[in-house]
Design a protein around this motif. Structure first.
Motif, PDB file in Angstrom:
ATOM      1  N   ALA A 131     -31.264 118.557  28.688  1.00  0.00           N
ATOM      2  CA  ALA A 131     -31.365 119.594  29.713  1.00  0.00           C
ATOM      3  C   ALA A 131     -32.629 119.350  30.513  1.00  0.00           C
ATOM      4  CB  ALA A 131     -31.384 120.979  29.079  1.00  0.00           C
ATOM      5  N   HIS A 181     -28.135 122.179  31.953  1.00  0.00           N
ATOM      6  CA  HIS A 181     -27.706 121.572  30.694  1.00  0.00           C
ATOM      7  C   HIS A 181     -26.727 120.453  31.033  1.00  0.00           C
ATOM      8  CE1 HIS A 181     -25.005 122.079  26.889  1.00  0.00           C
ATOM      9  NE2 HIS A 181     -25.873 121.095  26.721  1.00  0.00           N
ATOM     10  N   SER A 215     -24.323 125.121  33.117  1.00  0.00           N
ATOM     11  CA  SER A 215     -23.762 124.371  32.002  1.00  0.00           C
ATOM     12  C   SER A 215     -22.253 124.292  32.146  1.00  0.00           C
ATOM     13  CB  SER A 215     -24.133 125.052  30.677  1.00  0.00           C
ATOM     14  OG  SER A 215     -23.596 124.363  29.573  1.00  0.00           O
ATOM     15  N   GLU A 216     -21.709 123.097  31.935  1.00  0.00           N
ATOM     16  CA  GLU A 216     -20.256 122.882  31.955  1.00  0.00           C
ATOM     17  C   GLU A 216     -19.642 123.379  33.258  1.00  0.00           C
ATOM     18  OE1 GLU A 216     -18.968 124.847  28.396  1.00  0.00           O
ATOM     19  OE2 GLU A 216     -19.557 123.174  27.109  1.00  0.00           O
ATOM     20  N   ASP A 247     -24.574 119.684  22.363  1.00  0.00           N
ATOM     21  CA  ASP A 247     -24.614 121.081  21.944  1.00  0.00           C
ATOM     22  C   ASP A 247     -24.978 121.226  20.470  1.00  0.00           C
ATOM     23  OD1 ASP A 247     -22.334 120.123  20.721  1.00  0.00           O
ATOM     24  OD2 ASP A 247     -20.975 121.627  21.558  1.00  0.00           O
ATOM     25  N   LEU A 294     -32.610 126.506  27.131  1.00  0.00           N
ATOM     26  CA  LEU A 294     -31.175 126.423  26.830  1.00  0.00           C
ATOM     27  C   LEU A 294     -30.844 127.256  25.589  1.00  0.00           C
ATOM     28  CD1 LEU A 294     -28.299 125.148  27.003  1.00  0.00           C
ATOM     29  CD2 LEU A 294     -29.225 123.224  25.676  1.00  0.00           C
TER      30      LEU A 294
END
Length: 325
Positions: free
Chosen positions: A149, A159, A48-49, A163, A14
């Motif tokens: 993750a 992920h 991610s996201e 953060d 990540l």
């Protein structure tokens, strides 16, 4: 900036993917097996996201191929570090910083910690002094990992949340090297505060891990079940209070109380702790780095930790029976 992630699994991958995507750092990842082959063939895929991106990275199989670095990020589990430290030597130039993103009490813990125990070696994570000999504590930058993750398939990082990578020098100062690392991580999209008292945050994270990880390995329960059950939660709370007394003897100050820390863990939900995951997969468990070290430090400062000792004996026996300790 030349930065290498040694052992680029989920967390290391990540960090590497986001730093490489930003492009300001020359990023190298060291991995092995199918994961390495996939990264070399297709790059590193980051999910991610709700988005998926493929990031070209320099992926190699050895430190010799990578060469000397400005920063070496170590995201291994603590029990792997004595063996890995020797392999890392070609990465280390005269000024190379080793970023210790490892769970539990780190091998450098007592480096520049003012007081009667300054320079003390922690046997549980530095057996025989092999880690501190190969990775001198003056190279270390503390890093506390908060993201979650996983590697669902070779070359892919998923992920799921978080953060923040909290950073800190062992002596609490804001050096040029830690400022540059923080700025690079922030530019890559992370939160990367530099804290003057990094050990306080190390203990807040360890506070939960020292209790919930071994209990879940013994009961095979997910985190929500451990906390919802009065008996298991009671054992965890007793362990945490013992750990808090040890930490406070070492000068640590807790910003929250034990019940707030437990409530924070409850918010994670039906999570399998890393120790339970390792047990189920037949991998070595982080018993000494997360709990054995607390008992070792309790002896150092003269604190009685009967609940921790009992659970440690049980989880070690469980680990030996499963071939995971």
């Amino acid at each position: 900036m030349k930065l290498c992630v040694f052992g680029a699994g989920a967390i290391g991958g990540l960090m590497a993917a986001k730093l490489a995507a930003k492009g300001d750092a020359e990023v190298t990842v060291i991995a092995r097996g199918p994961h390495l082959a996939a990264m070399q063939a297709k790059g590193l895929t980051l999910r991610s996201e709700g988005q998926e991106s493929v990031v070209p990275v320099r992926a190699v199989g050895s430190a010799e191929e990578a060469g000397p670095q400005d920063y070496v990020v170590v995201t291994l589990k603590a029990h792997s570090l004595p063996g890995a430290a020797k392999q890392m030597q070609p990465l280390l130039g005269p000024e190379t910083a080793v970023v210790s993103a490892v769970n539990g009490i780190p091998w450098w813990y007592f480096h520049k910690l003012a007081g009667p125990h300054e320079g003390h070696r922690v046997e549980s994570v530095d057996p025989g002094g092999v880690v501190s000999e190969l990775l001198p504590p003056e190279r270390a930058i503390g890093c506390i990992v908060y993201p979650a993750a996983e590697v669902p398939e070779p070359g892919v990082i998923e992920h799921t949340y978080g953060d923040r990578f909290t950073l800190g020098e062992p002596d609490g100062t804001r050096t040029p090297r830690i400022a540059a690392l923080s700025e690079a991580l922030i530019a890559a999209g992370f939160k990367a505060p530099v804290r003057p008292k990094i050990r306080d945050e190390i203990w807040v994270k360890l506070w939960g891990n020292m209790a919930f990880n071994p209990i879940s390995a013994l009961t095979t329960a997910t985190l929500d079940v451990v906390i919802a059950d009065d008996g298991q939660r009671g054992v965890a709370r007793a362990m945490m209070l013992e750990g808090q007394e040890v930490a406070q003897k070492l000068g640590v100050r807790f910003a929250i109380d034990v019940d707030k820390r437990i409530a924070g863990a409850a918010e994670v939900g039906a999570h399998k702790t890393s120790m339970l995951q390792d047990l189920e997969r037949g991998r070595p468990m982080e018993i000494d780095a997360l709990l054995g070290v607390v008992v070792e430090l309790a002896e150092l400062v003269g604190v009685e930790v009967p609940t921790c000792r009992t659970v440690l004996a049980l989880v070690r026996a469980r680990g030996r029976a499963a071939g995971c300790y």
